[in-house]
Design an enzyme around this catalytic site. Structure first.
Site, mmCIF file in Angstrom:
data_model
loop_
_atom_site.group_PDB
_atom_site.id
_atom_site.type_symbol
_atom_site.label_atom_id
_atom_site.label_comp_id
_atom_site.label_asym_id
_atom_site.label_seq_id
_atom_site.Cartn_x
_atom_site.Cartn_y
_atom_site.Cartn_z
ATOM 1 N N LYS A 85 3.511 -56.121 46.241
ATOM 2 C CA LYS A 85 3.711 -56.233 44.789
ATOM 3 C C LYS A 85 3.853 -57.674 44.296
ATOM 4 C CE LYS A 85 4.141 -51.817 43.408
ATOM 5 N NZ LYS A 85 3.340 -51.238 42.311
ATOM 6 N N SER B 163 11.729 -49.012 39.697
ATOM 7 C CA SER B 163 12.893 -48.744 40.532
ATOM 8 C C SER B 163 12.696 -49.391 41.894
ATOM 9 C CB SER B 163 13.047 -47.240 40.720
ATOM 10 O OG SER B 163 11.871 -46.725 41.324
ATOM 11 N N GLY C 63 2.411 -35.636 46.653
ATOM 12 C CA GLY C 63 2.064 -36.536 45.548
ATOM 13 C C GLY C 63 0.573 -36.789 45.491
ATOM 14 N N SER D 277 1.779 -51.362 53.201
ATOM 15 C CA SER D 277 2.057 -51.903 51.871
ATOM 16 C C SER D 277 3.441 -52.501 51.677
ATOM 17 C CB SER D 277 1.798 -50.841 50.808
ATOM 18 O OG SER D 277 2.589 -49.702 51.057
ATOM 19 N N ASP E 254 -1.710 -36.584 43.203
ATOM 20 C CA ASP E 254 -2.284 -36.668 41.853
ATOM 21 C C ASP E 254 -3.645 -37.362 41.830
ATOM 22 O OD1 ASP E 254 -0.342 -38.817 42.505
ATOM 23 O OD2 ASP E 254 -1.117 -39.736 40.674
ATOM 24 N N GLU F 103 -2.349 -40.428 50.261
ATOM 25 C CA GLU F 103 -1.220 -39.995 49.430
ATOM 26 C C GLU F 103 -0.328 -39.062 50.232
ATOM 27 O OE1 GLU F 103 -3.514 -38.314 45.997
ATOM 28 O OE2 GLU F 103 -2.311 -39.723 44.805
#
Lengths: 317, 317
Positions: free
Chosen positions: B52, B77, B207, B303, B209, B203
């Site tokens: 990130k 969060s 989750g 990640s 999606d 995924e």
């Protein structure tokens, strides 16, 4: 009979492309806590998970075709066992490892996974050196000891050689001390390259045989240490390693098991690295301010990471 | 409005010397288990412990002096919060982060440690995007969203750019999918450099999606996922990220929480690396043979590693 910087340079050529050139890890959080620029040589990311592969491979790769054909013997409950087993396999040889009967199943499995034969003995009544020597003699194997061997010591020194090659000048080099092979090789490399560098060994409080021996000027035997740092649980320094270390090691600092445990937590939380307790003792020394005065640029060898997920969970809890 | 390979190359220049060029980790054991040559891009060793930082820094460093003077807002969060906080501090700016009131104290402390102000909200009744937008408007702050932003996506893509620069040609690139920013940037870089590369998203089962959305050809909303992979608990793909991913992502595979847990254990045991559950989902896909047929040379982005020692102990036990 000693080890020279040239021996370590030769070892570096010998292991090139087989051993990993492990990364040097930096952390600004660690720098802030230590009050210094810190360079961690991550030998926990070495093959077999510890620096031991360097020395074992350097020694075994120099044997004659006849010796490799007959096979290798070693005694070790830990990382040297895996290092010899893997080195033998890589070189088309075979290995027989003498290990305590109560060695954790995962470590036995790792050594077997590298194709070695295992002979177990009772660590409370058996003498592993005698068993190893007898085994080697009866089967015509070449015995590779964990640290009392010039090529093993020279191999271990390549960790420091690589570190200094990457960092340039350092003010101090901090190295965990068990039998003394890693620090003997590393001190030889470091002082050969930078005569003014301060070489600091780290022992667990309960396993201060090298500290006592340096103070006495001769090898001192202590009780078998009780410490979580099983790779540093030696009760007497090696003869060859001590002859080097009394010349080249500037000081030994001690860390408690609790301090090592805190270092393991720091490594997991902030560095995202798994270290075994022995491997984290140098980091523990830094985090607890054991070096005084604090050098400006410090190299630390993280010697290994073979702790196992289940045991790591206990240590971090 | 899209992101190009050139945008990612520009981002790489923008973050050079500030973000870490993280190591690419190899493991022969992993290669044997996966039946492939595997290259792990260790973003758990990135600053703030996750990829990130790349996107946040790339976005914030392009703001005007006036914008930096007024300050940054973000909602997160998790790792984006720390990434924005640290980037703002590095650039002489300030940050206000909207975080759920029940965020673990250690994460709040990390964000505060980077000098950011924290505003908490109730995650069950509050709308973080609305709170963030309102905050930005009322205080004149610039809002940096976690993935719906071209410079953020381009920044994340630098992870794949570095990986491919180091490995050369790969047959597949495996990337964890949450909001879709990492894989959008990584797919742009990878297909820009090697149009034939297979880009596989991963995924958590709960989750899925993005998998459902790709199947439907449009963004699908699922229930808020219950998974240990908290960084991948998105219930709908981003609009911008989905528009890229539907073009560039070849397939999505799913991994269960138990498979992720096994991957965390493997990472600790064999790789000596601490990963957070989301960070290990790509590794989990490989270890469980989810890619069929198995590509010969596979890059995997790990990640992040922000799990905390205590939580890691629970997950490994």
């Amino acid at each position: 009979m000693t080890v020279t910087l040239q021996d370590i340079r030769d070892a570096a050529k010998q292991i090139a492309g087989v051993a990993h050139r492990t990364p040097v890890i930096r952390s600004r959080t660690l720098d802030a806590l230590a009050g210094a620029e810190v360079f961690l040589k991550a030998e926990n990311l070495q093959r077999v998970g510890a620096f031991k592969f360097r020395g074992a491979y350097n020694a075994i790769s120099r044997l004659t075709p006849q010796q490799l054909e007959r096979g290798i013997a070693a005694y070790s409950s830990g990382n040297h066992a895996q290092a010899v087993a893997l080195s033998a396999r890589e070189l088309g040889s075979t290995a027989v490892i003498v290990m305590p009967a109560d060695t954790p199943a995962s470590k036995l499995a790792a050594v077997r996974g590298y194709g070695a034969e295992i002979i177990t003995y009772d660590r409370y009544t058996g003498d592993r050196e005698a068993i190893g020597a007898e085994l080697a003699a009866s089967r015509g194997l070449t015995l590779i000891p964990p640290y009392e061997h010039e090529h093993v010591i020279a191999g271990q020194g390549t960790a420091a050689l690589e570190l200094l090659d990457e960092t340039g000048d350092l003010d101090a080099l901090v190295v965990p001390v068990g039998g003394g092979g890693l620090i003997a090789g590393s001190a030889t490399a470091a002082k050969g390259l930078q005569p003014g560098i301060r070489v600091v060994g780290v022992e667990p409080q309960a396993g201060d045989d090298t500290k006592r021996s340096l103070a006495a000027g001769e090898r001192v035997t202590i009780e078998v240490p009780r410490t979580i740092a099983d790779g540093q649980a030696a009760s007497i320094p090696g003869e060859m390693t001590f002859s080097i270390n009394k010349r080249l090691v500037d000081e030994i600092v001690l860390v408690s098991d609790d301090e090592i445990r805190d270092a393991l937590r720091f490594a997991a939380d902030r560095l995202k690295l798994v270290m075994e307790p022995s491997g984290a003792s140098g980091l523990a020394a830094l985090l607890t301010g054991k070096l005084s005065p604090v050098p400006a640029r410090i190299g630390v060898i993280i010697s290994g990471g073979n702790v196992g997920a289940a045991r790591l969970a206990e240590l971090l809890a």
